[in-house]
Design an enzyme around this catalytic site. Structure first.
Site, PDB file in Angstrom:
ATOM      1  N   GLY A  66       7.413   8.002  -6.019  1.00  0.00           N
ATOM      2  CA  GLY A  66       8.651   7.834  -5.271  1.00  0.00           C
ATOM      3  C   GLY A  66       8.994   6.375  -4.991  1.00  0.00           C
ATOM      4  O   GLY A  66       8.914   5.517  -5.853  1.00  0.00           O
ATOM      5  N   SER A  67       9.310   6.078  -3.750  1.00  0.00           N
ATOM      6  CA  SER A  67       9.985   4.845  -3.368  1.00  0.00           C
ATOM      7  C   SER A  67       9.128   3.602  -3.497  1.00  0.00           C
ATOM      8  O   SER A  67       7.938   3.600  -3.180  1.00  0.00           O
ATOM      9  CB  SER A  67      10.478   4.965  -1.926  1.00  0.00           C
ATOM     10  N   CYS A  68       9.795   2.496  -3.892  1.00  0.00           N
ATOM     11  CA  CYS A  68       9.167   1.174  -3.924  1.00  0.00           C
ATOM     12  C   CYS A  68       8.850   0.666  -2.520  1.00  0.00           C
ATOM     13  O   CYS A  68       8.050  -0.256  -2.358  1.00  0.00           O
ATOM     14  CB  CYS A  68      10.096   0.179  -4.609  1.00  0.00           C
TER      15      CYS A  68
END
Length: 592
Positions: A66-68
């Site tokens: 998922g997210s950085c």
């Protein structure tokens, strides 16, 4: 549990010594949207560890996903004392490792990170207590009564001996261009060593995701760089921030969030970044061209840049993005090279009849879970002609459940116009098939609401495009939303002005929509979402996944037309789309 200690040797990504009760999951975890940065609770309601608290425990997961912004959340947890005691991974994870490295530099606090490989990782299932010392993991079954104490590793600044550096690189490393650039180069080189890179490459532009406010540590990091004289060396855009910088007071946002979140955006602009504030930088005039070497963070933006634009970027963690922007140099590894961009999974998609626009985010979400860290080649959409909005929605949902920075769609995305050209040649590429039953299971996973009432309609995750505004205006023409329902759209400032000039906003505002710039739904909460609201509806697979954990509301997921209908009636039928219902499917599925 072992009666005698069992030792597992791995690769130390961050050195140190720690012990604790083992918290094991065979599913990757996105720290952003999946872990509360203030408490360390796992808030991803789709994850098997939902409700668990990480503090003091040894967290074993295959990798992040998922997210950085996971790096920022982990740094926040380290700074506030709610971090796990250690991380044990099946595969090296750059996002989580980077969060630890930055915490070392800024807060002089750390935790050990160990990569043990899949076979050893699977052997951890069911273990009760573990001790980690540098590259050795000891399974003790229960806490030994030996008075042992863990320790943080000191900040590990790399030597230049293993990397080919230019004269300019050495000048940055020696501090000739100021302390901010020097520290940034140290972090870049440390990550290059972890990645196994032997040299750096020039990048032409950067997109910074670290401007999202996760807590005091994220602001302290940026302001420290400003105090050290940080100035970006390449054109740099900024991701959506946590508030609408111009209107957060008018929207009723608590100053406890509004002031530091706005200050964080100001800090990055003080480093020379452009005022863009969008999670869809590919909609800007500055979008990169095919083959361009860039450093982008924000998971959906990375996937879009690699897959749809054919540019080249890693899935850069928050903070590494700005460090590279300050140096203009990135590790030559991963998707910057040819071979790591090859597909290592084939996914066949059957025809499902006439689909609506909920098909692509649902398909991306489903294929992301099949792919894991593998780059997929998706077959069966050759004649479907997905448009750029479809690919945007697909990529954002794909990046939510997958850790891969890239997908290929045969006959559609630029590198897969000849599908054979993107298949890895050094391995037998496995195949998976999508079927209606699997898609229906993913649809049910995204639809977490328990009743058919709708309080809020969420649009613009990722940020709305001009063509999405045009489609919405057509759907809203001559209608007025239900007075009880909030319909809010997030978008970048540039696209908002384009939509205004095109006349779309006149219709949409007459319908009763709220327009929010600078921020995105992954950062919005009350009062944009009214405290009384219990149920949301969205056309975003990404937000449908994250919203239950981020804002504690149930979600309906559906097509854009369904969202507009729900805004008018304050309700939805809560049923799968017709193309997913068995009565709507006849015959044997064939490729689109």
């Amino acid at each position: 549990m072992p009666s005698t200690p069992v030792r597992v040797k791995g690769r130390s990504l961050v050195e140190g010594a720690a012990q604790g009760a083992l918290l094991f999951a065979e599913v990757g975890l996105s720290f952003w949207g999946g872990v509360d940065p203030a408490s360390g609770e796992v808030i991803d309601r789709h994850h098997p560890l939902s409700g668990e608290r990480l503090a003091g425990r040894v967290l074993a997961i295959p990798s992040g996903r998922g997210s950085c912004t996971g790096s920022s959340v982990l740094m926040e947890l380290i700074s506030n004392g709610h971090a796990p005691a250690a991380l044990v991974l099946a595969e090296a994870d750059e996002i989580l490792t980077l969060g630890v490295l930055v915490a070392q530099v800024i807060f002089q606090r750390s935790l050990p990170v160990l990569c043990v490989g899949h076979e050893a990782f699977n052997g951890l299932r069911g273990q009760g207590f573990v001790r980690l010392e540098d590259d050795v993991l000891t399974l003790t079954g229960r806490r030994p009564n030996d008075g042992w104490q863990g320790s943080d590793a000191a900040s590990q600044l790399p030597t230049a001996s293993t990397l080919e550096l230019t004269e300019q690189d050495r000048a940055l490393l020696d501090g000739a261009h100021g302390k901010a650039a020097q520290v940034a180069m140290h972090i870049v080189l440390r990550m290059a060593e972890i990645q196994g890179a032997t040299q750096l490459l020039d990048v032409t532009q950067a997109h910074i995701d670290g401007c999202i406010y996760t807590g005091p540590a994220s602001l302290r990091f940026a302001e420290q760089l400003v105090q050290w004289g940080a100035q970006v060396r390449v054109p740099t855009t900024l991701n959506a921030i946590s508030v609408d910088q111009r209107r957060w007071r008018a929207l009723g946002v608590d100053p406890a969030l509004g002031e530091p979140a706005s200050a964080l955006g100001d800090a990055y602009m003080a480093m020379g970044a452009q005022l863009s504030f969008t999670c869809a930088p590919y909609l800007l005039d500055t979008a990169p061209k095919a083959g361009e070497q860039i450093v982008w963070a924000e998971s959906n933006a990375v996937v879009y840049a690699n897959s749809v634009l054919g540019a080249r970027t890693q899935k850069y963690p928050d903070f590494l993005d700005i460090c590279i922007a300050l140096c203009g140099r990135a590790p030559l590894t991963g998707c910057h090279l040819d071979d790591p961009r090859k597909a290592r999974l084939i996914v066949d998609v059957p025809a499902l009849g006439k689909v609506d626009d909920s098909f692509y985010p649902l398909l991306g979400y489903h294929i992301g879970s099949l792919a894991g860290r593998r780059i997929p080649l998706i077959r069966g959409l050759e004649h479907a002609a997905p448009n750029l909005d479809d690919l945007k929605a697909f990529g954002a949902a794909f990046a939510t459940t997958s850790a891969a920075p890239l997908f290929h769609i045969a006959g559609v995305t630029p590198e897969a116009l000849d599908p054979a050209a993107v298949l890895a040649s050094d391995v037998t590429v496995p195949q998976e098939s999508v079927d209606a039953a699997g898609l229906l299971a993913s649809w049910r996973e995204l639809n977490s609401a328990r009743d058919n009432w709708v309080d809020v309609v969420s649009l613009g995750n990722p940020h709305f495009s001009l063509s999405e505004f045009a489609a919405l205006a057509t759907l809203c023409a001559g209608r007025i939303k239900h007075p009880y329902v909030v319909l809010a759209i997030t978008c970048g400032r540039a696209v908002l002005e384009q939509a205004r000039k095109a006349g779309h906003l006149t219709v949409i505002e007459a319908f009763g929509a709220v327009l929010v710039t600078d921020s995105c739904w992954c950062m919005l909460g009350e009062p944009v979402i009214p405290p009384r609201a219990t149920t949301l509806m969205t056309n975003s697979g990404k937000y449908a996944h994250y919203a239950p954990g981020l804002v504690g509301r149930g979600v309906h997921f559906g097509a854009l037309a369904d969202c507009v209908e729900a805004a008018c009636t304050a309700a939805t039928h809560g049923q799968p789309p017709m193309w997913l219902q068995p009565t709507a499917r006849t015959g044997s599925p064939t490729h689109v």
